[in-house]
Design an enzyme around this catalytic site. Structure first.
Site, mmCIF file in Angstrom:
data_model
loop_
_atom_site.group_PDB
_atom_site.id
_atom_site.type_symbol
_atom_site.label_atom_id
_atom_site.label_comp_id
_atom_site.label_asym_id
_atom_site.label_seq_id
_atom_site.Cartn_x
_atom_site.Cartn_y
_atom_site.Cartn_z
ATOM 1 N N LYS A 160 -10.148 62.130 86.483
ATOM 2 C CA LYS A 160 -10.240 60.915 85.800
ATOM 3 C C LYS A 160 -8.981 59.764 85.849
ATOM 4 O O LYS A 160 -9.396 58.570 85.901
ATOM 5 C CB LYS A 160 -10.617 61.254 84.333
ATOM 6 C CG LYS A 160 -11.854 62.007 84.254
ATOM 7 C CD LYS A 160 -13.248 61.296 84.615
ATOM 8 C CE LYS A 160 -14.401 62.094 84.319
ATOM 9 N NZ LYS A 160 -15.482 61.485 84.766
ATOM 10 N N SER A 184 -12.220 59.960 80.008
ATOM 11 C CA SER A 184 -11.991 60.864 79.066
ATOM 12 C C SER A 184 -10.584 61.098 78.399
ATOM 13 O O SER A 184 -9.639 60.664 78.841
ATOM 14 C CB SER A 184 -12.268 62.217 79.730
ATOM 15 O OG SER A 184 -11.951 63.271 78.968
ATOM 16 N N TYR A 216 -9.480 68.507 86.839
ATOM 17 C CA TYR A 216 -10.506 67.668 86.320
ATOM 18 C C TYR A 216 -9.977 66.296 85.577
ATOM 19 O O TYR A 216 -10.380 65.222 85.884
ATOM 20 C CB TYR A 216 -11.487 68.477 84.979
ATOM 21 C CG TYR A 216 -12.180 67.478 84.421
ATOM 22 C CD1 TYR A 216 -13.364 66.635 84.934
ATOM 23 C CD2 TYR A 216 -11.928 67.319 83.042
ATOM 24 C CE1 TYR A 216 -14.189 65.854 83.986
ATOM 25 C CE2 TYR A 216 -12.822 66.275 82.141
ATOM 26 C CZ TYR A 216 -13.683 65.718 82.728
ATOM 27 O OH TYR A 216 -14.525 64.927 82.133
HETATM 28 P P1 NAD Z 1 -23.634 66.281 82.693
HETATM 29 O O1 NAD Z 1 -23.026 67.375 83.594
HETATM 30 O O2 NAD Z 1 -24.528 66.611 81.434
HETATM 31 O O3 NAD Z 1 -24.014 64.901 83.356
HETATM 32 C C1 NAD Z 1 -23.414 64.684 84.970
HETATM 33 C C2 NAD Z 1 -24.530 64.367 85.758
HETATM 34 O O4 NAD Z 1 -24.071 64.184 86.986
HETATM 35 C C3 NAD Z 1 -25.488 65.663 85.966
HETATM 36 O O5 NAD Z 1 -26.701 65.057 85.656
HETATM 37 C C4 NAD Z 1 -25.017 65.964 87.431
HETATM 38 O O6 NAD Z 1 -26.212 66.656 88.107
HETATM 39 C C5 NAD Z 1 -24.644 64.682 88.113
HETATM 40 N N1 NAD Z 1 -23.675 64.582 89.212
HETATM 41 C C6 NAD Z 1 -22.816 65.356 89.292
HETATM 42 N N2 NAD Z 1 -22.196 65.324 90.564
HETATM 43 C C7 NAD Z 1 -22.839 64.400 91.108
HETATM 44 C C8 NAD Z 1 -22.961 63.787 92.601
HETATM 45 N N3 NAD Z 1 -22.144 64.128 93.306
HETATM 46 N N4 NAD Z 1 -24.112 62.839 92.948
HETATM 47 C C9 NAD Z 1 -24.966 62.817 91.903
HETATM 48 N N5 NAD Z 1 -25.003 63.315 90.454
HETATM 49 C C10 NAD Z 1 -24.146 64.176 90.485
HETATM 50 O O7 NAD Z 1 -22.239 65.523 81.878
HETATM 51 P P2 NAD Z 1 -21.909 64.801 80.747
HETATM 52 O O8 NAD Z 1 -21.612 65.580 79.507
HETATM 53 O O9 NAD Z 1 -23.287 63.931 80.594
HETATM 54 O O10 NAD Z 1 -20.708 63.737 81.111
HETATM 55 C C11 NAD Z 1 -21.053 62.451 81.717
HETATM 56 C C12 NAD Z 1 -19.681 61.929 82.329
HETATM 57 O O11 NAD Z 1 -18.703 61.817 81.221
HETATM 58 C C13 NAD Z 1 -19.004 62.950 83.305
HETATM 59 O O12 NAD Z 1 -18.211 62.000 84.069
HETATM 60 C C14 NAD Z 1 -17.855 63.648 82.535
HETATM 61 O O13 NAD Z 1 -16.891 63.765 83.286
HETATM 62 C C15 NAD Z 1 -17.552 62.439 81.492
HETATM 63 N N6 NAD Z 1 -17.082 62.954 80.389
HETATM 64 C C16 NAD Z 1 -17.733 64.069 79.581
HETATM 65 C C17 NAD Z 1 -17.285 64.567 78.298
HETATM 66 C C18 NAD Z 1 -17.970 65.861 77.559
HETATM 67 O O14 NAD Z 1 -17.446 66.390 76.918
HETATM 68 N N7 NAD Z 1 -19.359 65.894 77.794
HETATM 69 C C19 NAD Z 1 -16.029 64.178 77.737
HETATM 70 C C20 NAD Z 1 -15.460 63.083 78.255
HETATM 71 C C21 NAD Z 1 -15.923 62.661 79.668
HETATM 72 N N1 UFG Z 2 -13.430 76.284 70.824
HETATM 73 C C1 UFG Z 2 -13.492 77.530 70.344
HETATM 74 N N2 UFG Z 2 -14.595 78.455 71.044
HETATM 75 C C2 UFG Z 2 -15.285 77.994 71.904
HETATM 76 C C3 UFG Z 2 -15.032 76.546 72.206
HETATM 77 C C4 UFG Z 2 -14.187 76.027 71.963
HETATM 78 O O1 UFG Z 2 -12.750 77.763 69.501
HETATM 79 O O2 UFG Z 2 -16.082 78.684 72.210
HETATM 80 C C5 UFG Z 2 -12.368 75.241 70.350
HETATM 81 C C6 UFG Z 2 -11.127 74.777 71.242
HETATM 82 O O3 UFG Z 2 -10.382 75.474 71.289
HETATM 83 C C7 UFG Z 2 -10.988 73.317 70.886
HETATM 84 C C8 UFG Z 2 -12.368 72.852 70.043
HETATM 85 O O4 UFG Z 2 -13.145 74.195 69.814
HETATM 86 O O5 UFG Z 2 -9.979 73.602 69.565
HETATM 87 C C9 UFG Z 2 -13.043 71.960 70.868
HETATM 88 O O6 UFG Z 2 -13.282 72.605 72.211
HETATM 89 P P1 UFG Z 2 -14.331 72.025 73.481
HETATM 90 O O7 UFG Z 2 -13.906 72.838 74.595
HETATM 91 O O8 UFG Z 2 -15.520 71.674 72.771
HETATM 92 O O9 UFG Z 2 -13.642 70.691 73.810
HETATM 93 P P2 UFG Z 2 -12.061 70.310 74.353
HETATM 94 O O10 UFG Z 2 -11.506 69.370 73.216
HETATM 95 O O11 UFG Z 2 -11.492 71.412 74.812
HETATM 96 O O12 UFG Z 2 -12.665 69.351 75.670
HETATM 97 C C10 UFG Z 2 -13.491 68.394 75.728
HETATM 98 C C11 UFG Z 2 -14.204 68.201 76.819
HETATM 99 C C12 UFG Z 2 -13.198 67.878 78.177
HETATM 100 C C13 UFG Z 2 -12.711 66.657 77.786
HETATM 101 C C14 UFG Z 2 -12.041 66.794 76.364
HETATM 102 C C15 UFG Z 2 -11.543 65.639 75.980
HETATM 103 O O13 UFG Z 2 -14.865 69.659 77.184
HETATM 104 O O14 UFG Z 2 -13.974 67.866 79.296
HETATM 105 O O15 UFG Z 2 -12.937 67.180 75.328
HETATM 106 O O16 UFG Z 2 -12.396 64.559 76.018
HETATM 107 F F1 UFG Z 2 -11.696 66.558 78.570
#
Ligand code: NAD
Ligand code: UFG
Length: 344
Positions: free
Chosen positions: A152, A124, A148
């Site tokens: 990572k 991330s 969190y």
């Molecule tokens: P998500 O929660 O939709 O998907 C994660 C999946 O992992 C879920 O289906 C959950 O049930 C499963 N899971 C969690 N713990 C587990 C365990 N112990 N055993 C088996 N399954 C398990 O999240 P996502 O948005 O699809 O994210 C996928 C990956 O990408 C995550 O590792 C997350 O940290 C990373 N990531 C996501 C974002 C984002 O904003 N969505 C940004 C950067 C990185």
């Molecule tokens: N924001 C609002 N209102 C909301 C939610 C978010 O104004 O209800 C704003 C935040 O302040 C930020 C922007 O919208 O300026 C984006 O916020 P998000 O929560 O959608 O995303 P972030 O950039 O904070 O974080 C995301 C993931 C993290 C990851 C990060 C970098 O949630 O897990 O991107 O990959 F680490």
């Protein structure tokens, strides 16, 4: 190839699996359904017209993982499984370290024991912490600012140490910026359980009437309109990035780190306006205080992924909003069939 996908029922995993199936790969999915529903994979199979193998298992259970590898020979692993809510990780750090770090250690041990040494890992942009140098490049120092993010960062370090000890490992560390959007069919998308932490699902739940108002966290940032700027990346572009990384690993050993972002920034107010256009309705918002820990701007330099993988983001802000809205409008309660009561 036969690919094991951990966390494949979730948001990014389901879209990536669809891309793998459409590319002719076979997928075995391991998920404990802690933040997802099996329905997502039923829909993936429907769109692809192909079947996959689903095994409900928890990656913190090493015995279950060993059984998965023993009975399902695979060539590579894409590792999405993890908990991802920043605020929750501050409240429950041990759960986050156990799930994300211990779960990954178990996965690596099982892979090694079964001679599977090709891994694509979901990292991330959060590993860059509050580094103000924009755009962010892969070589910048890591400095995650919450548990969190530190899971990572620690996993990235574990992967680098492991590869240094055994050059047979091939690893891609993909640092996602802000994943949004949905498959254009409107059949799969992001379905957060409980109130969304992230902007896009919150805005789309307001648009569909499940919530009243978007709180805009901070309007006095040093950005053009005072609201936070992020690098939003369409989930279909992310899925393509995983497939490109897998192809690359088929003829490159070593650990490779790539930012997956568009390199373009959009403010919170721009997102709300663009979503209003896509949904054809107004989205009420309220200028609120900054959210603690938020950076004013986060932007990727995605040039390494283009240089090495030939990958770059192809989608636009318009398609991100249109696809998110199609998913939300067609599935107002996400994958659940019963209505989720509107929040008063
Ligand atoms: P998500 O929660 O939709 O998907 C994660 C999946 O992992 C879920 O289906 C959950 O049930 C499963 N899971 C969690 N713990 C587990 C365990 N112990 N055993 C088996 N399954 C398990 O999240 P996502 O948005 O699809 O994210 C996928 C990956 O990408 C995550 O590792 C997350 O940290 C990373 N990531 C996501 C974002 C984002 O904003 N969505 C940004 C950067 C990185
Ligand atoms: N924001 C609002 N209102 C909301 C939610 C978010 O104004 O209800 C704003 C935040 O302040 C930020 C922007 O919208 O300026 C984006 O916020 P998000 O929560 O959608 O995303 P972030 O950039 O904070 O974080 C995301 C993931 C993290 C990851 C990060 C970098 O949630 O897990 O991107 O990959 F680490």
């Amino acid at each position: 190839m036969k690919i094991l996908v951990t966390g494949g029922c979730g948001y990014i995993g389901s879209h990536t699996i669809l891309r793998l199936l459409e590319g002719g790969h076979d997928a075995t999915v391991v998920d404990n359904l802690s933040n997802s529903q099996y329905e997502s994979l039923l829909r993936v199979q429907k769109i692809a017209g192909r079947e996959l193998v689903f095994l409900e298992a928890d990656i913190t259970d090493p015995v279950a993982l060993d059984r998965v590898f023993e009975h399902n020979p695979v060539d590579a692993v894409i590792h999405f499984a993890g908990l991802k809510a920043v605020g929750e990780s501050v409240q429950e750090p041990l759960r986050y370290y156990r799930n994300n770090v211990t779960g990954t250690l178990n996965l690596l041990e099982s892979m090694d024991a079964h001679d599977v040494r090709t891994l694509v890992f979901s990292s991330s942009a959060t590993v860059y912490g509050n580094n103000p140098q924009m755009p962010l490049k892969e070589g910048y120092a890591r400095g995650a600012t919450n548990p969190y993010g530190r899971t990572k960062q620690q996993i990235e370090e574990i992967l680098i140490d492991l590869q240094a000890s055994d050059p047979r490992w091939r690893m891609a560390l993909l640092r996602y910026f802000n994943p949004v959007g949905a498959h254009p069919s409107g059949l799969i998308g992001e379905d957060p359980l409980g109130p969304p932490n992230n902007l896009f699902p919150f805005v789309s739940q307001v648009a569909v009437g499940r919530r009243d108002t978007v709180n805009v966290f901070g309007s006095d940032y040093p950005t053009p309109d005072g609201t936070g700027v992020r690098d939003y990346i369409h989930v279909m572009d992310l899925a393509a990035g995983h497939s490109a990384a897998l192809d690359y690993l088929s003829d490159h050993q070593g650990v490779h780190t790539w930012n997956l972002g568009s390199g373009q920034g959009h403010s919170v107010l721009e997102i709300i306006r663009s979503f209003e256009k896509a949904a054809g309705r107004s989205i009420p918002y309220n200028l609120a205080d900054r959210r603690p820990g938020d950076a004013p701007v986060s932007l990727a330099d995605p040039s390494s992924a283009f240089r090495d993988l030939g990958w770059k983001a192809a989608e636009t802000l318009e398609s991100m909003c249109a696809d998110s809205w199609r998913w939300q409008e067609n599935n107002p309660n996400g994958y659940r069939t019963e209505a989720v009561p509107a929040v008063p």
